[in-house]
Write an enzyme that holds these catalytic residues in place. Sequence first.
Site, PDB file in Angstrom:
ATOM      1  N   ASP A  34       0.832  -1.195   0.000  1.00 15.63           N
ATOM      2  CA  ASP A  34       0.000   0.000   0.000  1.00 15.63           C
ATOM      3  C   ASP A  34       0.875   1.258   0.000  1.00 15.63           C
ATOM      4  O   ASP A  34       1.958   1.260   0.574  1.00 15.63           O
ATOM      5  CB  ASP A  34      -0.888  -0.017   1.246  1.00 15.63           C
ATOM      6  N   HIS A  51       3.063   3.399  -8.914  1.00 20.42           N
ATOM      7  CA  HIS A  51       2.852   1.981  -9.207  1.00 20.42           C
ATOM      8  C   HIS A  51       4.084   1.375  -9.890  1.00 20.42           C
ATOM      9  O   HIS A  51       4.450   0.220  -9.621  1.00 20.42           O
ATOM     10  CB  HIS A  51       1.618   1.801 -10.090  1.00 20.42           C
ATOM     11  N   LEU A 145      11.105 -20.369  -4.159  1.00 25.76           N
ATOM     12  CA  LEU A 145      10.037 -19.522  -3.649  1.00 25.76           C
ATOM     13  C   LEU A 145       8.819 -19.551  -4.562  1.00 25.76           C
ATOM     14  O   LEU A 145       8.945 -19.471  -5.781  1.00 25.76           O
ATOM     15  CB  LEU A 145      10.552 -18.080  -3.543  1.00 25.76           C
TER      16      LEU A 145
END
Length: 257
Positions: A34, A51, A145
């Site tokens: 956020d 972004h 991962l």
Amino acid sequence: MFTKRRKMNEEGAPVTREEVLRRPIPNHVAIIMDGNGRWAKRRALPRAAGHYEGMQVVRKITRFANGLGVRVLSLYAFSTENWKRPKSEVDYLMKLPEQFLTTFLPELIAENVKVQVIGHTEALPDHTRRAVEKAIQDTSGNTGLVLNFALNYGSRAEITAAVQQIAKEVERGALAPEDITEPLISSYLMTGGLQDPDLLIRTSGEIRLSNFMLWQLAYTELWFTDVLWPDFTEQHFLEAIAAYQRRDRRFGGVSAQ
């Protein structure tokens, strides 16, 4: 009451990678990324710039988490509610997964990272969905991962869909009501097959879950920071893990200490 992050270890020095690696690393870390828009606004830049910077942080934290031995990194990239944003911003956000996965896919393959996605991907634009599907396919054999993107994801919609599927199984006689257990419900969620998160990180100072993994986060340790996502660093990630390692996870029981 939630506590803000502590920058120092017990001796008052910055947390180090070596220090964190001496203790168990959380297997599954989830992040609500956020603050991209506020980061851009503070710099008099368009929200798209925030972004874009946030995407660079995704790359950096993915590589770092993989090096620490984190098994799953779940990133809340686009919620079912984000469609309410201005069309120009939504259009840009829909280009980011394609840009990220196209640019960094060779690196993800080299780092043995496996890409997965949760969310209602059928509603994504074709170009976004194609990029996601290619990344999933090209990394399907990787064993490191798991980079789990939540795209067009909302937890209430996820739970509703799971309940509907279970109801259909009961209706056709494949399940009895007494067969419905917590593990069964978990298996019908989009995260079926993944362990629930051990640690949730949320950036930008907001202290809420925002419809993210409401079922899965039942006993997850929560860590909040005022740092905006584009400013989030490997050091912040270490601080979150160190805070997690200091906690006593009882899962509703009594501490052995």
